[in-house]
Write an enzyme that holds these catalytic residues in place. Structure first.
Site, PDB file in Angstrom:
ATOM      1  N   LYS A 195       0.854  -1.188   0.000  1.00 31.08           N
ATOM      2  CA  LYS A 195       0.000   0.000   0.000  1.00 31.08           C
ATOM      3  C   LYS A 195       0.882   1.227   0.000  1.00 31.08           C
ATOM      4  CE  LYS A 195      -4.510   0.741   0.305  1.00 31.08           C
ATOM      5  NZ  LYS A 195      -5.563  -0.194  -0.095  1.00 31.08           N
TER       6      LYS A 195
HETATM    7  N1  GLU Z   1      -7.271  -0.111  -3.474  1.00 30.87           N
HETATM    8  C1  GLU Z   1      -8.028  -1.297  -3.747  1.00 30.87           C
HETATM    9  C2  GLU Z   1      -8.084  -2.175  -2.517  1.00 30.87           C
HETATM   10  O1  GLU Z   1      -7.922  -1.729  -1.415  1.00 30.87           O
HETATM   11  C3  GLU Z   1      -7.528  -2.014  -4.994  1.00 30.87           C
HETATM   12  C4  GLU Z   1      -6.131  -2.511  -4.923  1.00 30.87           C
HETATM   13  C5  GLU Z   1      -5.629  -3.090  -6.228  1.00 30.87           C
HETATM   14  O2  GLU Z   1      -6.382  -3.218  -7.173  1.00 30.87           O
HETATM   15  O3  GLU Z   1      -4.425  -3.409  -6.258  1.00 30.87           O
HETATM   16  O4  GLU Z   1      -8.379  -3.342  -2.604  1.00 30.87           O
END
Ligand code: GLU
Length: 427
Positions: free
Chosen positions: A117
Site C-alpha cells: 500500500k
Molecule cells: N485499493 C483497492 C483495494 O484496497 C484495490 C487494490 C488493487 O487493485 O491493487 O483493494
C-alpha cells in the site's frame, strides 16, 4: 472488551488505530491456527517500508514538501499489490495496516500477489491538476526502484484514480525507456486498463451480497440497502444492485444523507450530485442526518467510505442483517464482538471488497500477455473467484466455529504461511 490474548491489548483509546485493528484479527487467527512464534513474527511485520519526502513546485512559485510511503507487507506469494491513497490523515501505521490487509485479501481470493500500500499526506482538493501531476510523478520517481510488474504493482485507492495511474505508468516508462503498462492497474482503457475494472469492487460486493441473501433466505426485491460512500465502490454497488431490484433506501456521503423508503433512483441521484456538487436536496428523496442514517433498519448495510465507522460507541445501534464491508477496515475489533452478539452476517473487507484487486490481477495478466478480454469474460471470471472465495470462507467459519472475519484471516494466513514454509527462510 476483547477476551482473547493479544500482543497489543485493545482499549477504547487505541481501537481506531488501524494497525492495532489489523494486529487484533491477525493474533486471533494465528492463535487459532496454532502458528508457531517465528512464523507469526514473519507474517506480522511488513517486509519493506519506504518513506519519501517529495518536493513540489506549487503554481504560486512556492516549494512544498509532502511525505509519502510505500509499504510492502508480504512478497511471499508474488509481487506486492495494493493501492495508493492521497489524503491529509495518511499515517505510516495506517499504510502498514492497509498493506497487510492487501496480503490477506489477495490470499483469500487466491491470486498470486503479496500485499502493499502507498500513501501521500496531502489534501488533493486544494491542489491544482498540474500540482497533483507533479506530486504523483515525483512520488513515482522516489519509489521507482521499489515498484515494477514483478515487484510491486500499485493501483487506485482513496482520492486516486485512472488519471493518477496513467501518470505513474508514464513516469515509470520514461525511466525504463520503454512502455511498461503492467506497473500499475486501474489504468484508463486506452493505456492497457481492463474492461470491468471500474465496476469491479462494487460488482464483487454485489456478488457476495447475493450469496449471503441466499443463505439467509432473502430476495433482492425485499432487501433494503443503506450505502455509506457514493464513490467508486459505493456508487457502483448502488448502480449495479438497484438494476437487479434491490431497494437502495439511503445513500450517505460526508456532507449529508438522502433517504427514500421506496428506493432511490441512483442514476438521477448521480446526475443531481454532478449538477449541484452534493447528494443533499435531491427532489426524489428526503435529506437525513448523515450521522443517524447508518442506524436505519435495513437488510444490507455497505460501509464503503473510510475506516472505523462502526466502533464500540455505535455498533449496538446497527440494524442490518448483512454487513458488507466495501471499505477497508470500517469495523473496529471491539465492534466485531457487538455485531456477533447481534447475529449480523458480516462479509469482511478482505473478502467483500476483493473484486477490485481481482480484476486488477486480470488487468496485470492481460497487460503482460498483450491480449485483452471482453467484459463478459472479465465479469464471469470475477464471479467465479468471488463465489468460490465466499463459499470457502463460510465453510471455513462453519467447520472451525469462528466468525466470517476470523475464518477469512485464518484461510489467508494459512495460505501465506504455507508459501513461506515451502520457500524456506533465505539466509
Ligand atoms: N485499493 C483497492 C483495494 O484496497 C484495490 C487494490 C488493487 O487493485 O491493487 O483493494
Amino acid at each position: 472488551m476483547a477476551t482473547h490474548t493479544l500482543s497489543v491489548p485493545i482499549s477504547l483509546e487505541n481501537e481506531k488505530n488501524p494497525w492495532v485493528a489489523a494486529a487484533a484479527r491477525f493474533d486471533e487467527a494465528a492463535m487459532r491456527l496454532k502458528l508457531d512464534d517465528g512464523m507469526r513474527k514473519v507474517l506480522r511485520s511488513a517486509a519493506k517500508e519506504l518513506t519519501v519526502h517529495i518536493p513540489v513546485l506549487l503554481d504560486d512559485g512556492r516549494i512544498e514538501v509532502f511525505t509519502g510511503y510505500r509499504v510492502q507487507h508480504s512478497l511471499a506469494r508474488g509481487p506486492a499489490k495494493g493501492g495508493i491513497r492521497f489524503a491529509p490523515d495518511v499515517t505510516l501505521d495506517e499504510v502498514r495496516a492497509l498493506a497487510s490487509w492487501m496480503t490477506w485479501k489477495c490470499a483469500v481470493v487466491n491470486i498470486p500477489f503479496g500485499g502493499g500500500k502507498g500513501g501521500v499526506i496531502c489534501d488533493p482538493n486544494v491542489l491544482s491538476d498540474a500540482e497533483l501531476e507533479k506530486l504523483t510523478r515525483r512520488y513515482t520517481a522516489e519509489i521507482i526502484d521499489f515498484i515494477g510488474p514483478e515487484r510491486d504493482v500499485p493501483a487506485p485507492d482513496v482520492n486516486t484514480n485512472e488519471k493518477v495511474m496513467a501518470w505513474i505508468m508514464d513516469t515509470y516508462s520514461m525511466h525504463a525507456r520503454h512502455t511498461v503498462t503492467a506497473v500499475v492497474t486501474g489504468k484508463p482503457m486506452a493505456l492497457g486498463g481492463s474492461r470491468g475494472r471500474p465496476e469491479a469492487t462494487g460488482r464483487g460486493c454485489m456478488i457476495v451480497i447475493l450469496k449471503a441473501l441466499e443463505l439467509l433466505g432473502l430476495k433482492p426485491q425485499d432487501s433494503r440497502v443503506v450505502i455509506q460512500g457514493f464513490g467508486n465502490v459505493g456508487g457502483m454497488a448502488a448502480k449495479l444492485m438497484s438494476a437487479i431490484g434491490f431497494k437502495i433506501v439511503c445513500m450517505i456521503e460526508y456532507d449529508g444523507a438522502v433517504y427514500n423508503p421506496n428506493g432511490l433512483d441512483i442514476a438521477a441521484l448521480q446526475k443531481h450530485r454532478k449538477q449541484t456538487g452534493s447528494i443533499t436536496g435531491f427532489a426524489d428523496g428526503e435529506d437525513m442526518d448523515k450521522d443517524e442514517a447508518m442506524f436505519l433498519e435495513c437488510e444490507v448495510l455497505i460501509p464503503a467510505a473510510t475506516e472505523n465507522v462502526i466502533h464500540s460507541g455505535n455498533a449496538e445501534r446497527i440494524r442490518c442483517k448483512i454487513l458488507c464491508e466495501g471499505a477497508n477496515g470500517p469495523t473496529t475489533p471491539l465492534a466485531d464482538e457487538v455485531l456477533a452478539d447481534k447475529k449480523i452476517f458480516v462479509i469482511p473487507d478482505i473478502l467483500a471488497n476483493a473484486g477490485g484487486v481481482t480484476v486488477s490481477y486480470f488487468e496485470w495478466v492481460q497487460d503482460r500477455q498483450g491480449f485483452f478480454w471482453n467484459e463478459q469474460l472479465v465479469n464471469q471470471r470475477l464471479e467465479e473467484i468471488m463465489t468460490e472465495s465466499f463459499d470457502a470462507v463460510v465453510e471455513y467459519a462453519r467447520a472451525h466455529h469462528v466468525n466470517n472475519r476470523i475464518a477469512a484471516y485464518m484461510l489467508a494466513l494459512d495460505r501465506v504461511a504455507q508459501a513461506i514454509k515451502l520457500r524456506g527462510i533465505y539466509a
